[in-house]
Design an enzyme around this catalytic site. Structure first.
Site, PDB file in Angstrom:
ATOM      1  N   ILE A  89       0.832  -1.218   0.000  1.00  0.00           N
ATOM      2  CA  ILE A  89       0.000   0.000   0.000  1.00  0.00           C
ATOM      3  C   ILE A  89       0.861   1.262   0.000  1.00  0.00           C
ATOM      4  CG2 ILE A  89      -0.360   0.243   2.520  1.00  0.00           C
ATOM      5  CD1 ILE A  89      -2.915   0.800  -0.334  1.00  0.00           C
ATOM      6  N   SER A 112      11.874   0.735   7.012  1.00  0.00           N
ATOM      7  CA  SER A 112      11.266  -0.561   6.718  1.00  0.00           C
ATOM      8  C   SER A 112      12.313  -1.630   6.980  1.00  0.00           C
ATOM      9  CB  SER A 112      10.816  -0.587   5.248  1.00  0.00           C
ATOM     10  OG  SER A 112       9.736  -1.437   5.052  1.00  0.00           O
ATOM     11  N   LYS A 122      -5.241   1.711   7.969  1.00  0.00           N
ATOM     12  CA  LYS A 122      -6.308   0.913   8.563  1.00  0.00           C
ATOM     13  C   LYS A 122      -5.848  -0.549   8.672  1.00  0.00           C
ATOM     14  CE  LYS A 122      -7.762  -1.845   6.122  1.00  0.00           C
ATOM     15  NZ  LYS A 122      -7.498  -2.921   5.106  1.00  0.00           N
ATOM     16  N   ASP A 153      -9.501  -7.962   6.956  1.00  0.00           N
ATOM     17  CA  ASP A 153      -8.568  -6.940   6.448  1.00  0.00           C
ATOM     18  C   ASP A 153      -9.235  -6.136   5.320  1.00  0.00           C
ATOM     19  OD1 ASP A 153      -5.801  -5.696   6.271  1.00  0.00           O
ATOM     20  OD2 ASP A 153      -6.097  -6.452   4.245  1.00  0.00           O
TER      21      ASP A 153
END
Ligand code: NAP
Length: 308
Positions: free
Chosen positions: A15, A37, A91, A169
């Site tokens: 995403i 990351s 989210k 999800d």
């Protein structure tokens, strides 16, 4: 014009690459300063393995966007808040309800903005649907979120772990729209289908009702091959309202409504910039409450093992 918000992004996965990075690059409201990351960085952008290393190297960051799996979100969000940064949460905003409550209190105490983003609420059909439904008598609601997990989530093991939420999800996107366009409702029963070798459901059949007893049914299923479905159909006294393609298309009483093109993440980042500049937060837990209630109240059925 206000100075751009200097932002660092955490969790360079699907995403982040599909939406966050292109939207940040195109927005005059933001300057992407760095990313963090565990196993990957970005060419041309200072990259770190951890949020802590990124914060230590960039004392002038205003904000962080957290795009890692939900199980890792709380620790990063708390560290960002403690360091005085505004925080954008992908989210779902956390793996539990209580942890998000702690973040809300921590952000308030530290005087920073916290944004629990629900991208599907920014689909172009959602606001017109909410406006049209407001004040109308609703007879029933049917939600179908049917997609192929192998196509949309290849190699993502975290979705199957505890806290990954399985089919919730994507399903929580439907719940984020439903909680925005419908009167308050609650879960009356659920069946969760969990593969024998996994911790999280591959399908869920959910029954809700509102205070007037209006039936609301939601089916989430990750075993859908062929056509993919992300539809919400609301029967009213004035005919059906159908939001389809995840909110990108809207028809009312059989007539398609013209809508602007999809721009969900631009809407999210516009909202976050407004929150940061006004010193406000926006955290709506309702979609996560319904998902949690399904895990608490639902019957669990073991189904065929899932392999990639
Ligand atoms: P993903 O492709 O698996 O990417 C998640 C990234 O997070 C991984 O690339 C990994 O980075 C990083 N990560 C893992 N553990 C971490 C940790 N402890 N600390 C920091 N980073 C960590 O997953 P995704 O599909 O992007 O989903 C991420 C979140 O966005 C989820 O909450 C999901 O619900 C939400 N979301 C996804 C989509 C979508 O279409 N995929 C749409 C909207 C929202 P490394 O590769 O460096 O290890």
């Amino acid at each position: 014009m206000a100075a751009p918000i200097r932002i660092g992004l955490v969790g360079v996965g699907k995403i982040a690459r599909d939406q966050h990075l292109p939207v940040l690059a195109a927005s005059p409201d933001y300057a992407l300063v760095a990313v963090a990351s565990p196993h990957g960085g970005l060419d041309g952008v200072p990259s770190y393995a951890t949020l802590e290393a990124m914060l230590a190297a960039h004392g002038d960051l205003d904000a962080v966007a957290l795009c890692q799996p939900p199980q890792a979100r709380f620790a990063a969000a708390l560290a960002g808040i403690a360091a005085g940064r505004h925080v954008f949460l992908e989210k779902p905003p956390g793996a539990t309800l209580a942890e998000v409550g702690l973040l809300v209190a921590a952000a308030r105490d530290r005087g920073v903005s916290l944004f629990a983003s629900w991208h599907s609420r920014y689909a172009p059909g959602v606001e017109p649907a909410r406006r049209w439904l407001s004040g109308r008598r609703i007879r029933s609601v049917a939600i179908a979120w049917l997609e192929d997990v192998r196509h949309w989530h290849p190699g993502q093991d975290w979705i199957w772990d505890a806290g990954g939420m399985g089919v919730f999800d994507p399903g929580i996107n439907a719940l984020s729209i439903a909680t925005h366009i419908l009167p308050p409702f609650f879960l009356t029963g659920a069946t969760l289908s969990v593969p024998a070798n996994r911790q999280a459901p591959i399908a869920a059949d959910l029954h809700f009702a509102d205070a007037a007893g209006t039936p609301i049914r939601a089916r989430f299923d990750w075993r859908q091959t062929g056509p993919q479905t992300w539809d919400i159909r609301v029967e009213t006294d004035d005919g059906p309202l159908v939001l389809s393609r995840g909110g990108a298309a809207l028809s009312i009483a059989g007539r398609d409504r013209p809508l602007p093109p999809e721009a969900e993440y631009r809407g999210l980042y516009d909202r976050f910039a407004a929150l940061v500049r006004s010193g406000a937060s926006d955290v709506d837990l309702n979609p996560l409450i319904h998902a949690a209630d399904a895990f608490m109240r639902g019957e669990r059925r073991t189904v065929e093992a899932f392999t990639d």
